[in-house]
Design a protein around this motif. Structure first.
Motif, PDB file in Angstrom:
ATOM      1  N   MET A  53       7.694  10.722  -6.107  1.00 28.69           N
ATOM      2  CA  MET A  53       7.600   9.369  -5.535  1.00 28.69           C
ATOM      3  C   MET A  53       6.451   8.608  -6.190  1.00 28.69           C
ATOM      4  O   MET A  53       6.591   7.451  -6.571  1.00 28.69           O
ATOM      5  N   ARG A  54       5.321   9.277  -6.360  1.00 26.82           N
ATOM      6  CA  ARG A  54       4.157   8.642  -6.986  1.00 26.82           C
ATOM      7  C   ARG A  54       4.482   8.262  -8.438  1.00 26.82           C
ATOM      8  O   ARG A  54       4.182   7.171  -8.889  1.00 26.82           O
ATOM      9  N   PHE A  55       5.111   9.186  -9.165  1.00 20.01           N
ATOM     10  CA  PHE A  55       5.472   8.917 -10.562  1.00 20.01           C
ATOM     11  C   PHE A  55       6.452   7.753 -10.642  1.00 20.01           C
ATOM     12  O   PHE A  55       6.316   6.873 -11.487  1.00 20.01           O
ATOM     13  N   LYS A  56       7.437   7.742  -9.763  1.00 17.15           N
ATOM     14  CA  LYS A  56       8.432   6.663  -9.758  1.00 17.15           C
ATOM     15  C   LYS A  56       7.741   5.325  -9.561  1.00 17.15           C
ATOM     16  O   LYS A  56       8.017   4.352 -10.272  1.00 17.15           O
ATOM     17  N   ASN A  57       6.807   5.253  -8.621  1.00 14.53           N
ATOM     18  CA  ASN A  57       6.120   3.993  -8.357  1.00 14.53           C
ATOM     19  C   ASN A  57       5.222   3.579  -9.522  1.00 14.53           C
ATOM     20  O   ASN A  57       5.157   2.397  -9.868  1.00 14.53           O
ATOM     21  N   GLN A  58       4.533   4.541 -10.133  1.00 15.34           N
ATOM     22  CA  GLN A  58       3.699   4.206 -11.285  1.00 15.34           C
ATOM     23  C   GLN A  58       4.551   3.714 -12.453  1.00 15.34           C
ATOM     24  O   GLN A  58       4.197   2.752 -13.128  1.00 15.34           O
ATOM     25  N   LEU A  59       5.666   4.368 -12.683  1.00 18.21           N
ATOM     26  CA  LEU A  59       6.564   3.964 -13.762  1.00 18.21           C
ATOM     27  C   LEU A  59       7.151   2.579 -13.487  1.00 18.21           C
ATOM     28  O   LEU A  59       7.218   1.725 -14.371  1.00 18.21           O
ATOM     29  N   PHE A  60       7.553   2.351 -12.252  1.00 21.07           N
ATOM     30  CA  PHE A  60       8.084   1.047 -11.861  1.00 21.07           C
ATOM     31  C   PHE A  60       7.030  -0.037 -12.094  1.00 21.07           C
ATOM     32  O   PHE A  60       7.319  -1.077 -12.691  1.00 21.07           O
ATOM     33  N   ASN A  61       5.805   0.205 -11.618  1.00 17.22           N
ATOM     34  CA  ASN A  61       4.725  -0.776 -11.775  1.00 17.22           C
ATOM     35  C   ASN A  61       4.407  -1.022 -13.245  1.00 17.22           C
ATOM     36  O   ASN A  61       4.122  -2.156 -13.645  1.00 17.22           O
ATOM     37  N   HIS A  62       4.455   0.043 -14.031  1.00 14.14           N
ATOM     38  CA  HIS A  62       4.204  -0.100 -15.469  1.00 14.14           C
ATOM     39  C   HIS A  62       5.230  -1.041 -16.101  1.00 14.14           C
ATOM     40  O   HIS A  62       4.875  -1.961 -16.831  1.00 14.14           O
ATOM     41  N   HIS A  63       6.503  -0.789 -15.818  1.00 11.89           N
ATOM     42  CA  HIS A  63       7.550  -1.635 -16.391  1.00 11.89           C
ATOM     43  C   HIS A  63       7.503  -3.039 -15.815  1.00 11.89           C
ATOM     44  O   HIS A  63       7.758  -4.009 -16.525  1.00 11.89           O
ATOM     45  N   TRP A  64       7.185  -3.162 -14.541  1.00  6.54           N
ATOM     46  CA  TRP A  64       7.097  -4.480 -13.905  1.00  6.54           C
ATOM     47  C   TRP A  64       5.984  -5.293 -14.560  1.00  6.54           C
ATOM     48  O   TRP A  64       6.152  -6.472 -14.862  1.00  6.54           O
ATOM     49  N   ALA A  65       4.826  -4.669 -14.810  1.00  5.51           N
ATOM     50  CA  ALA A  65       3.686  -5.353 -15.429  1.00  5.51           C
ATOM     51  C   ALA A  65       3.992  -5.771 -16.860  1.00  5.51           C
ATOM     52  O   ALA A  65       3.465  -6.762 -17.345  1.00  5.51           O
ATOM     53  N   LYS A  66       4.833  -5.017 -17.547  1.00  6.14           N
ATOM     54  CA  LYS A  66       5.197  -5.344 -18.924  1.00  6.14           C
ATOM     55  C   LYS A  66       6.398  -6.291 -18.986  1.00  6.14           C
ATOM     56  O   LYS A  66       6.919  -6.545 -20.053  1.00  6.14           O
ATOM     57  N   GLY A  67       6.809  -6.776 -17.826  1.00  5.51           N
ATOM     58  CA  GLY A  67       7.989  -7.643 -17.763  1.00  5.51           C
ATOM     59  C   GLY A  67       7.785  -8.955 -18.491  1.00  5.51           C
ATOM     60  O   GLY A  67       6.722  -9.254 -19.029  1.00  5.51           O
ATOM     61  N   ARG A  68       8.849  -9.730 -18.492  1.00 15.03           N
ATOM     62  CA  ARG A  68       8.827 -11.012 -19.215  1.00 15.03           C
ATOM     63  C   ARG A  68       7.807 -11.981 -18.637  1.00 15.03           C
ATOM     64  O   ARG A  68       7.608 -12.045 -17.436  1.00 15.03           O
TER      65      ARG A  68
END
Length: 114
Positions: A53-68
């Motif tokens: 769960m922690r990894f999923k959230n970190q990965l999600f936040n990483h991709h969200w921050a790198k968004g358009r």
């Protein structure tokens, strides 16, 4: 089997990270004290789900921050390198002490070979 795993993932996703992470210490301590029991095996799986769960959230936040950014083309952002994904997320500005992760050493208590 895949359907059961997907159902478990959906149920886990329904919980908030803070509630799940509150259980991390309890299960990490249980896993650290090996015993050849079903209880220990289940604790390992629970700890893995908490970490997932922690990894999923970190990965999600990483991709969200790198968004358009506004005005960018509609092409997706390039995938980050594996080392970027594994890097810890920056600490949020929250009051109180910052909680640090803990690396568990899985080795025999007598110091012998595993």
């Amino acid at each position: 089997m895949e359907q059961v795993l997907l159902k478990m993932a959906k149920q886990l996703r329904a919980f908030d990270e803070a509630s799940i992470m509150a259980l991390w210490d309890k299960y990490a301590e249980t896993v650290e004290r090996f015993e050849p029991t079903q209880r220990w095996e289940e604790a390992v799986l629970v700890l893995a789900m908490i970490q997932g769960m922690r990894f999923k959230n970190q990965l999600f936040n990483h991709h969200w921050a790198k968004g358009r950014q506004p005005g960018e083309a509609d092409e997706p952002a390039p995938a980050p390198a594996a080392t970027d994904i594994a890097a810890p997320a920056p600490a949020a500005a929250k009051p109180g002490p910052k909680r640090q992760g803990k690396v568990l050493a899985f080795k025999p208590k007598d110091g012998g070979e595993a």
